[in-house]
Design a protein around this motif. Sequence first.
Motif, PDB file in Angstrom:
ATOM      1  N   LYS A  21       0.837  -1.204   0.000  1.00 27.19           N
ATOM      2  CA  LYS A  21       0.000   0.000   0.000  1.00 27.19           C
ATOM      3  C   LYS A  21       0.875   1.258   0.000  1.00 27.19           C
ATOM      4  O   LYS A  21       0.618   2.210  -0.746  1.00 27.19           O
ATOM      5  CB  LYS A  21      -0.916  -0.029   1.233  1.00 27.19           C
ATOM      6  CG  LYS A  21      -1.952   1.041   1.281  1.00 27.19           C
ATOM      7  CD  LYS A  21      -2.844   0.821   2.503  1.00 27.19           C
ATOM      8  CE  LYS A  21      -3.879   1.912   2.619  1.00 27.19           C
ATOM      9  NZ  LYS A  21      -4.734   1.730   3.807  1.00 27.19           N
ATOM     10  N   HIS A  22       1.913   1.252   0.819  1.00 26.80           N
ATOM     11  CA  HIS A  22       2.846   2.383   0.896  1.00 26.80           C
ATOM     12  C   HIS A  22       3.558   2.588  -0.443  1.00 26.80           C
ATOM     13  O   HIS A  22       3.669   3.713  -0.930  1.00 26.80           O
ATOM     14  CB  HIS A  22       3.865   2.130   2.011  1.00 26.80           C
ATOM     15  CG  HIS A  22       5.042   3.039   1.992  1.00 26.80           C
ATOM     16  ND1 HIS A  22       4.961   4.379   2.302  1.00 26.80           N
ATOM     17  CD2 HIS A  22       6.349   2.800   1.696  1.00 26.80           C
ATOM     18  CE1 HIS A  22       6.169   4.929   2.187  1.00 26.80           C
ATOM     19  NE2 HIS A  22       7.022   3.991   1.822  1.00 26.80           N
ATOM     20  N   THR A  23       4.014   1.514  -1.043  1.00 27.33           N
ATOM     21  CA  THR A  23       4.731   1.617  -2.314  1.00 27.33           C
ATOM     22  C   THR A  23       3.849   2.203  -3.404  1.00 27.33           C
ATOM     23  O   THR A  23       4.286   3.061  -4.181  1.00 27.33           O
ATOM     24  CB  THR A  23       5.282   0.238  -2.717  1.00 27.33           C
ATOM     25  OG1 THR A  23       6.242  -0.173  -1.728  1.00 27.33           O
ATOM     26  CG2 THR A  23       5.940   0.263  -4.085  1.00 27.33           C
ATOM     27  N   LEU A  24       2.604   1.767  -3.464  1.00 28.72           N
ATOM     28  CA  LEU A  24       1.676   2.309  -4.456  1.00 28.72           C
ATOM     29  C   LEU A  24       1.384   3.788  -4.189  1.00 28.72           C
ATOM     30  O   LEU A  24       1.282   4.592  -5.123  1.00 28.72           O
ATOM     31  CB  LEU A  24       0.390   1.486  -4.493  1.00 28.72           C
ATOM     32  CG  LEU A  24       0.553   0.061  -5.014  1.00 28.72           C
ATOM     33  CD1 LEU A  24      -0.740  -0.737  -4.827  1.00 28.72           C
ATOM     34  CD2 LEU A  24       1.005   0.047  -6.469  1.00 28.72           C
ATOM     35  N   GLY A  25       1.299   4.144  -2.911  1.00 27.97           N
ATOM     36  CA  GLY A  25       1.124   5.554  -2.555  1.00 27.97           C
ATOM     37  C   GLY A  25       2.335   6.389  -2.942  1.00 27.97           C
ATOM     38  O   GLY A  25       2.197   7.524  -3.424  1.00 27.97           O
ATOM     39  N   CYS A  26       3.516   5.826  -2.768  1.00 25.01           N
ATOM     40  CA  CYS A  26       4.754   6.511  -3.158  1.00 25.01           C
ATOM     41  C   CYS A  26       4.828   6.695  -4.667  1.00 25.01           C
ATOM     42  O   CYS A  26       5.233   7.753  -5.161  1.00 25.01           O
ATOM     43  CB  CYS A  26       5.975   5.727  -2.678  1.00 25.01           C
ATOM     44  SG  CYS A  26       6.259   5.790  -0.910  1.00 25.01           S
ATOM     45  N   GLU A  27       4.436   5.655  -5.397  1.00 23.42           N
ATOM     46  CA  GLU A  27       4.436   5.742  -6.855  1.00 23.42           C
ATOM     47  C   GLU A  27       3.520   6.881  -7.314  1.00 23.42           C
ATOM     48  O   GLU A  27       3.894   7.698  -8.174  1.00 23.42           O
ATOM     49  CB  GLU A  27       3.982   4.412  -7.451  1.00 23.42           C
ATOM     50  CG  GLU A  27       3.917   4.413  -8.966  1.00 23.42           C
ATOM     51  CD  GLU A  27       3.283   3.155  -9.534  1.00 23.42           C
ATOM     52  OE1 GLU A  27       3.629   2.795 -10.672  1.00 23.42           O
ATOM     53  OE2 GLU A  27       2.431   2.529  -8.845  1.00 23.42           O
ATOM     54  N   LYS A  28       2.348   6.953  -6.728  1.00 22.76           N
ATOM     55  CA  LYS A  28       1.378   8.003  -7.076  1.00 22.76           C
ATOM     56  C   LYS A  28       1.934   9.394  -6.737  1.00 22.76           C
ATOM     57  O   LYS A  28       1.846  10.317  -7.550  1.00 22.76           O
ATOM     58  CB  LYS A  28       0.065   7.744  -6.327  1.00 22.76           C
ATOM     59  CG  LYS A  28      -1.030   8.728  -6.614  1.00 22.76           C
ATOM     60  CD  LYS A  28      -2.293   8.342  -5.841  1.00 22.76           C
ATOM     61  CE  LYS A  28      -3.399   9.359  -6.017  1.00 22.76           C
ATOM     62  NZ  LYS A  28      -4.587   8.983  -5.216  1.00 22.76           N
ATOM     63  N   ALA A  29       2.503   9.539  -5.546  1.00 21.63           N
ATOM     64  CA  ALA A  29       3.068  10.829  -5.134  1.00 21.63           C
ATOM     65  C   ALA A  29       4.238  11.233  -6.027  1.00 21.63           C
ATOM     66  O   ALA A  29       4.388  12.405  -6.393  1.00 21.63           O
ATOM     67  CB  ALA A  29       3.512  10.757  -3.669  1.00 21.63           C
ATOM     68  N   ALA A  30       5.060  10.268  -6.396  1.00 20.23           N
ATOM     69  CA  ALA A  30       6.216  10.558  -7.253  1.00 20.23           C
ATOM     70  C   ALA A  30       5.767  11.024  -8.635  1.00 20.23           C
ATOM     71  O   ALA A  30       6.361  11.948  -9.212  1.00 20.23           O
ATOM     72  CB  ALA A  30       7.114   9.333  -7.372  1.00 20.23           C
ATOM     73  N   ARG A  31       4.743  10.396  -9.159  1.00 21.24           N
ATOM     74  CA  ARG A  31       4.222  10.821 -10.465  1.00 21.24           C
ATOM     75  C   ARG A  31       3.696  12.258 -10.389  1.00 21.24           C
ATOM     76  O   ARG A  31       3.920  13.066 -11.285  1.00 21.24           O
ATOM     77  CB  ARG A  31       3.128   9.863 -10.950  1.00 21.24           C
ATOM     78  CG  ARG A  31       3.667   8.527 -11.428  1.00 21.24           C
ATOM     79  CD  ARG A  31       2.551   7.646 -12.015  1.00 21.24           C
ATOM     80  NE  ARG A  31       3.058   6.367 -12.450  1.00 21.24           N
ATOM     81  CZ  ARG A  31       3.693   6.149 -13.602  1.00 21.24           C
ATOM     82  NH1 ARG A  31       3.905   7.153 -14.425  1.00 21.24           N
ATOM     83  NH2 ARG A  31       4.116   4.937 -13.915  1.00 21.24           N
ATOM     84  N   MET A  32       2.987  12.565  -9.322  1.00 21.35           N
ATOM     85  CA  MET A  32       2.452  13.913  -9.141  1.00 21.35           C
ATOM     86  C   MET A  32       3.593  14.937  -9.044  1.00 21.35           C
ATOM     87  O   MET A  32       3.552  15.983  -9.704  1.00 21.35           O
ATOM     88  CB  MET A  32       1.574  13.956  -7.883  1.00 21.35           C
ATOM     89  CG  MET A  32       0.949  15.314  -7.591  1.00 21.35           C
ATOM     90  SD  MET A  32       1.924  16.440  -6.543  1.00 21.35           S
ATOM     91  CE  MET A  32       2.112  15.527  -5.027  1.00 21.35           C
ATOM     92  N   LEU A  33       4.606  14.640  -8.245  1.00 23.31           N
ATOM     93  CA  LEU A  33       5.735  15.558  -8.094  1.00 23.31           C
ATOM     94  C   LEU A  33       6.530  15.688  -9.391  1.00 23.31           C
ATOM     95  O   LEU A  33       6.999  16.776  -9.740  1.00 23.31           O
ATOM     96  CB  LEU A  33       6.640  15.111  -6.944  1.00 23.31           C
ATOM     97  CG  LEU A  33       6.045  15.235  -5.532  1.00 23.31           C
ATOM     98  CD1 LEU A  33       6.953  14.579  -4.504  1.00 23.31           C
ATOM     99  CD2 LEU A  33       5.772  16.691  -5.166  1.00 23.31           C
ATOM    100  N   ALA A  34       6.684  14.589 -10.112  1.00 27.70           N
ATOM    101  CA  ALA A  34       7.394  14.623 -11.392  1.00 27.70           C
ATOM    102  C   ALA A  34       6.686  15.549 -12.374  1.00 27.70           C
ATOM    103  O   ALA A  34       7.325  16.356 -13.060  1.00 27.70           O
ATOM    104  CB  ALA A  34       7.522  13.220 -11.975  1.00 27.70           C
TER     105      ALA A  34
END
Length: 187
Positions: A21-34
Motif C-alpha cells: 500500500k505504501h509503495t503504491l502511494g509513493c508511486e502516485k506521489a512521485a508521479r504527481m511531483l514529477a
Amino acid sequence: MLYDDETRRDILSRLSGFRLKHTLGCEKAARMLAQRYGEDEEKCAFAMLLHDITKTFSQDEQLNLCEKYGIIPNDVEKTEWKMLHGKTAAAIAADVYGAPADVVHAIAYHTTGCADMTLLDKIVYMADYIEENRSFDGVKTARKLAARNLDKALLYGMNSSLRDLIHRGKQIHVDTVSARNWLLEHM
C-alpha cells in the motif's frame, strides 16, 4: 521504456500488506511531483516501486546483501541496520531490474538524503515522506509545501525527521546532516 507491466507486477508481487500500500502511494506521489517539477515520471515511478523492496528483510538478510554487493555499512548503519534497506534496495534495483544509475542513486538515498541531491533524488525522498497513507503530525504541511516549493518541503521534512530522531535518542546519519546543510546553502 525503463520497465514494463510484467516487471511492475514482479516487483509488486514481492510486497504485501502495508508495504505494498505504501509503495503504491509513493508511486502516485512521485508521479504527481514529477509532473509538477518537470522530472521524468517513469524514472520517479520506477524508483518508488523499488525503494522499499528490501525493507522487510531481517538484519542477517540485509547484511548478506551488503556482503554480496560490496556495501560497507557505516557506524550508524551498523547500529540502525534498518537504514541499510536504501542501499540494498538500490543494489537489487541495479542488479535484478537493470535500473539506471540515477534511479539507483535516488533509491540509495531515499531515507537519508545526501549533498548535491538531483531533482530525481528530491522527488523520491519527498514522495516517500508525503505519500497518501502517511498520517504523522506535520504530513499535511509537508504535502502543501511539496506542491509549492520542493526545497522548502525537503527542509521541512528533514527538520521534522531530525527532531524525531533526537526525541527518540537515535543516531543521525551523516548523509542526512550533509543533505540538510547542502540544502540550506542552495536555497
